[in-house]
Design an enzyme around this catalytic site. Structure first.
Site, mmCIF file in Angstrom:
data_model
loop_
_atom_site.group_PDB
_atom_site.id
_atom_site.type_symbol
_atom_site.label_atom_id
_atom_site.label_comp_id
_atom_site.label_asym_id
_atom_site.label_seq_id
_atom_site.Cartn_x
_atom_site.Cartn_y
_atom_site.Cartn_z
ATOM 1 N N SER A 212 0.785 -1.291 0.104
ATOM 2 C CA SER A 212 0.096 -0.234 0.025
ATOM 3 C C SER A 212 1.027 1.153 -0.170
ATOM 4 C CB SER A 212 -1.048 -0.078 1.211
ATOM 5 O OG SER A 212 -2.069 0.895 0.964
ATOM 6 N N ASP B 156 -6.231 -3.202 -2.255
ATOM 7 C CA ASP B 156 -5.127 -2.911 -1.518
ATOM 8 C C ASP B 156 -4.243 -4.294 -0.977
ATOM 9 O OD1 ASP B 156 -4.693 0.040 0.389
ATOM 10 O OD2 ASP B 156 -3.515 -2.052 0.985
#
Ligand SMILES: *[C@@H]1O[C@H](CO)[C@@H](O)[C@H](O)[C@H]1NC(C)=O
Ligand SMILES: *[C@@H]1O[C@H](CO)[C@@H](O)[C@H](O)[C@H]1NC(C)=O
Length: 296
Positions: free
Chosen positions: A80, A188
């Protein structure tokens, strides 16, 4: 913040014990060094400040103000927001491909300049759990990532995929082949591993087993040593306050956010559990692992 800085300085000297030689890739000697950076949105500022101090300390040690973290780490992993940092640390520069695209002060500046626009609170003001779109507008981040000097367009796509936090930014689709609607739907990386440290270690071990020439040590008769620095973005105990008695009377709907938070926390704990068995708590052992994180 002052306490946090002190915390880092103490550890920086320990870290340098393990990273005191610039490592020309492929793996030099018998040591493979890994840097792992957690996900956590705007809290990516925390590992960036740690890395800025580490880079400065290494430059001092090498008496070379151009020394960069990429000179010292063989593998840089990030999830991320950590994926954004890893890319900026490792992607080749546009002017000089032998140097990384960003220095650590430039990465810090990226967060200071861009975070208010990526996580635009004005845009998010009216967002609720019922809103059929993400909280933040992805256009600013997409525009910025396209500016990351990279010769490989897919690197930009991977960064957009790993940072597509559900409810905050939209999932990202990568087309495998032009004109075929076949591709990858990415969300993500924190859904799998907020800390990519364990995955990075597994990847290195697999590459060693496959005898990837970039990983095979110069002296095959000596054991390979793995040195891992893993940086967190801060932990918070979101299930605090719910004990067994209160839990007894929760509805299914009330359990959902608790389960989500518990899964995220236990993923981190499982990572730590497995890493502890690979890296004994002893800096003089062959493999060395240092985790730096803050608790809120
Ligand atoms: C946030 O978004 C609003 C419009 O939605 C825009 O006017 C403003 O400039 C943005 N703020 C930042 C810091 O980018
Ligand atoms: C949020 O809602 C208020 C009231 O409905 C409205 O005046 C405002 O323009 C909205 N803001 C955004 C950014 O859409």
């Amino acid at each position: 913040m002052a306490a946090f800085l002190l915390f880092m300085f103490i550890f920086t000297s320990q870290v340098i014990g393990g990273f005191n030689a610039k490592l020309p890739p492929p793996s030099y000697g018998n040591t493979i060094t890994i840097l792992s950076i957690d996900g956590g949105g705007v809290k990516g500022i925390l590992p960036t400040v740690v890395l800025e101090h580490l880079e400065k300390a290494l430059q001092k040690l090498a008496k070379d103000e151009k020394a960069a973290l990429a000179d010292y780490f063989d593998v840089i992993a990030g999830t991320s927001t950590g994926g954004l940092i890893a890319t900026m640390l490792a992607a080749p520069g546009l002017q000089d491909a032998s140097r990384p695209a960003f220095t650590t002060p430039e990465i810090l500046q990226f967060y200071l300049d861009c975070a208010p626009s990526i996580f635009n609170l004005t845009h998010a003001a009216n967002w609720t759990l019922e809103t059929p779109s993400p909280k933040f507008d992805e256009r600013f981040l997409h525009q910025k990532i396209k500016e990351v000097p990279s010769r490989d367009v897919r690197l930009a796509d991977i960064v957009l995929g790993t940072s597509a936090a559900p409810t905050e930014l939209p999932p990202h689709f990568i087309l495998k082949k032009l004109f075929l609607l076949d591709g990858f739907n990415l969300a993500d990386g924190s859904l799998t591993a907020t800390s990519p440290a364990l995955i990075a270690v597994s990847e290195v071990v697999q590459q060693l087993n496959k005898k990837n020439p970039n990983f095979v040590p110069l002296n095959e008769n000596e054991p390979t040593k793995i040195v891992l620095l893993s940086l967190g973005t801060g932990r918070n105990g979101e299930t605090k306050g719910i004990d067994a008695l209160k839990g007894r009377f929760l509805t299914g709907i009330q359990w959902i956010p608790l389960i989500t938070a518990s899964l995220a926390m236990s993923l981190g704990d499982m990572n730590e559990y497995h890493l502890k068995s690979v890296f004994p708590d002893n800096p003089s052992s062959d493999n060395y692992y240092l985790r730096i994180d803050v608790t809120s």
